[in-house]
Design a protein around this motif. Sequence first.
Motif, short mmCIF file in Angstrom:
data_model
loop_
_atom_site.label_atom_id
_atom_site.label_comp_id
_atom_site.label_asym_id
_atom_site.label_seq_id
_atom_site.Cartn_x
_atom_site.Cartn_y
_atom_site.Cartn_z
N PRO A 1 -9.44 -2.00 -3.35
CA PRO A 1 -10.47 -1.26 -4.10
C PRO A 1 -11.10 -0.10 -3.35
N TRP A 2 -10.98 -0.07 -2.03
CA TRP A 2 -11.58 1.04 -1.30
C TRP A 2 -10.52 2.05 -0.89
N LEU A 3 -9.49 2.16 -1.71
CA LEU A 3 -8.40 3.09 -1.44
C LEU A 3 -8.93 4.50 -1.23
N GLY A 4 -8.45 5.16 -0.21
CA GLY A 4 -8.81 6.56 -0.01
C GLY A 4 -7.76 7.43 -0.64
N LEU B 1 -19.31 -2.42 -1.79
CA LEU B 1 -18.16 -3.29 -2.06
C LEU B 1 -17.56 -3.78 -0.75
N GLY C 1 -19.03 2.57 -9.94
CA GLY C 1 -18.13 3.43 -9.19
C GLY C 1 -16.67 3.08 -9.42
N GLN C 2 -16.36 1.82 -9.39
CA GLN C 2 -14.97 1.42 -9.61
C GLN C 2 -14.52 1.75 -11.03
N TYR D 1 -0.78 4.53 -8.85
CA TYR D 1 -2.00 4.71 -8.05
C TYR D 1 -3.02 3.65 -8.42
N GLU D 2 -3.19 3.45 -9.71
CA GLU D 2 -4.22 2.50 -10.14
C GLU D 2 -3.84 1.07 -9.77
N GLU E 1 -18.69 2.00 -3.27
CA GLU E 1 -17.57 1.48 -2.48
C GLU E 1 -18.07 0.90 -1.16
N GLU F 1 -19.26 6.67 -6.75
CA GLU F 1 -18.07 5.93 -6.32
C GLU F 1 -18.14 5.57 -4.84
N LYS F 2 -18.50 6.52 -4.02
CA LYS F 2 -18.43 6.30 -2.57
C LYS F 2 -19.52 5.36 -2.09
N LEU G 1 -4.92 0.85 -6.33
CA LEU G 1 -6.38 0.82 -6.30
C LEU G 1 -6.89 -0.57 -6.67
N GLY G 2 -6.21 -1.18 -7.63
CA GLY G 2 -6.60 -2.53 -8.00
C GLY G 2 -6.37 -3.51 -6.87
#
Lengths: 475, 467
Positions: free
Chosen positions: B392-395, B239, A49-50, B384-385, B236, B232-233, B388-389
């Motif tokens: 990691p659970w950025l909405g 995660l 997913g990531q 953005y990335e 996540e 992804e979700k 995100l890094g």
Amino acid sequence: MLDAASVEILTRSVMLGTSRQAAPVQKAFGGLIESDDPKATLKALALLGQHSRFRRSVHAPPTSVEPLFRDERAIVPEAARPLLLSLLSGKIGDVTDVVPLVVADALEHRRLRLHPFDLPRLEDFVKAHADQLGASAVAWTQRHATTATPDSYSFVETIDEANWTHARPAQRAAFIRGLRTTNAARARALVEGVFASEQAPIRLVLVKALAENLSPADQPFLEGLAKDRAPTVREAAEGLLARLPGSPQAAKRLAECLSRIKRASAGVLRRRTALELDYPATVNEWQREAWAISTFGSISLDEFAKGLELSIDDVAAATAYDPILSTVLAVQASQARRYDLLARLVREGLVNAWVTMVQADDIDIVDPAAWSAAAIQPDLWTEMPVAVLLMRLYAKLRMPLPAPISERLLASKAWRDLLSSAEQNMPQPIMFATIAVLISASLREALRKQLAPLPTEFTARAFRAMSLLDLIEVT
Amino acid sequence: MSLTLAKVEEIAPDQGSLSAARKLLNPRSWPVIAGSEAGLVWGECQGSGSQPYRVVISESDLGYKCTCPSRKFPCKHSLALMWMRAEGRPITTQAPPDWVNDWLARRRGPSARPPASNKAEEKPKASIATALEPESAVVDPKAQARALAQRERNRAEREAAILAGMEELDLWILDQVERGLAGFQTVAREQCGLAARRLVDAKASGLASRVEQLPVALFGLPEALRADFLIEKLGELHLIAEAYRRQAELPEALKADLRLMVGWTMSREDLLGEPQATRVRDRWMVLAATQEIQPDKLRRLETWLARLGDADGPRFAVLMDFVPVSIGAVGKTYSAGETFEAELVFYPSSAPLRAIIAQQFGSVTREGHWRAPPDDVSGALDRYEASLGARPWLGEWPIAIHNGVVARAADGLVLFDSNTALPIRTKEDDALLPLIGVEGIDAFGLWDGRRLDLKFAETPLGRWLPA
């Protein structure tokens, strides 16, 4: 670590179900996740997913960067935008009074267009008045049109003989009407040239546009329309012919009218002729005025008097005993531009003749300023007309009342009585808004002073409308 | 009518309201307070929410209005403002701002007051004298110690419950994956509702809300995007569960982020006292103000801010308030385009975004122009990335693109910078259509990794806002 092939295999596995197709976790992640890890599948899912989240998909370039529409008109002043939205948008605005029409007329007159970002918020207003608001408004109303339902008429900003056939129907009619005032024959020739190839609704508006400056020269063309395949076109042509002195239709109508008029003598000391209408049995009492206007209103004033063998002044005196017949005379005077006679009739009792005329669809007011001066005499009103009638007045004139009339209105007893009893009687805000857009611009300040003491809930819309018109008119 | 203290006593609904109003007499509670010559007094009072409440009173007829969610009328804020006026405190005279004029325009005479109760005579009379008596500070060390110990026990119980809930969540995710996500859509609502309820029982309400909203987000996507979305979700969620179990190993900021997201709260007082919290004082512009009703029947109010000045720190911030749906519709405290100077305090995070207003300086105006940082689409996605890094659970995440153009693509609209195109989320109201082809726009929106929810744009034609 995670190559495309691994992504595909893992994705297929989780979509089909790992109980059906195990996910090759250790291989896909290069040993990062042990195969005997009890949470291996979950970790693989999380990493997959990531990975997906950091993958930038290449989106196809746009097919078009062209604007939705092009419009050569200037945009309304920025200060006007909040007023437009508050007056005309769905939530607060009231699109059932005459303010939208007045604003549309003002924008058209100044060749202004709405700000494109406001089009979504002014949907109802744009839809109702697109033909006046310019190319962008027309394009907005057609934004969902598919190739299956093309609108073959586009908005033409400046119409001339070269492009008039491409314009929208209302624009074409306005062009013909305008040309009729300067060159009636040329206008008719243009209509004749395209008539046979047009659809019925277009033929109808073009025929009606010929009402301007009607003359015997139009007779052959109009008589030829007796064979038109659309009943509405035939009826419109017939109506115009009935207005042409000397035409068989006019003669027939006159004869019918004269047959319905009874003569009597009135007066004690001085015998005078009194005329009265005799109605068909099928016409109910409440229908009489409308019937009389529609049947006889289009008869030429001169022909009418000639048929009665009376002078026009004598006809005026003779019809005084029959209010409906008197109103018919007022309509004829209006059509003949005999505004002196109209004014006299109004002063002598037909204070509300204008009400009849603004409510009739087939009565055109050719010279609004002169007509207003004759027909609108507010100092004779015993009370203010209801707002709906004032709205129709504007809808007929399509311009504010001339300054002298506006001044008389604001000074009239009827208006002052309404103001003084406003807090008690609570008239609808629509009344004040209607007056605000009906009066001449030069009288707005005077009206503001008159409205200032009243509660805001009555007058807010009126004030906003005046501010908006001020902004539009100085641009 | 001149306000008097007697009148304030008379109009107060009860003694508690007067006592609460007394605590608001401190000018520091009112970053903005002004009046007009027509007897209007207005102000902005900092409450427990992230945004100050807007209060206005009309001295002439004792009308009042406050944006706080109190069910008492008048509320303590209105009473405090009346109290200050009755005492004759000096107030700056100026023209009323737009929100005061809007209230005036909507008024139908004196403010509606609650109908006189039949038991009015029985209600104890509120008294300013009583409100002014100092509160007796009862300090019982033993009771305090007991309370502290109880709080610790509660906390430990909650931690245990959440950890257990995470294990259950993992099992639930594993079940879905073993059955296959291809069939998840048909059971999404039922399954997510079940998982959410379990998380609520496990006292992880924040995470429960995230799970409960998953089906709505899923079905809002075109079919072709749903598979990746689910991977992804759900990934996540694991995660988050794993991170929670190992939170002791996480950097403090990320740990704080995680706990907040799972459902632990931080009070305003705690945040203001947090030494590690990022504080930024600058001029801020409101780019968007939205409301959404959550599955837990709370209305979430989000105010998105952009920093206009050169101060260091996050370029964007979001203020969040939660109001029970039962209170009814809530008017926006701020609207797009308003600007104000304030010190914001950001909740501790590895990618700070959520903040509260610690202090506002001066009044709200409509001056100022927002300029996007000089990022093209690629640059905005880089930022953005990076976020995100860090989280990691950025909405949804705020991004800005400079000098772009909205254009038509085969499958909808995109924001294009002559190289790269970002798909835009289109809605039914057609508000985006007039923006098509307008070149040189600075655009702000929320990016969810797939589509941009365009919220604000400065363009050569002026400011664009969604309908």
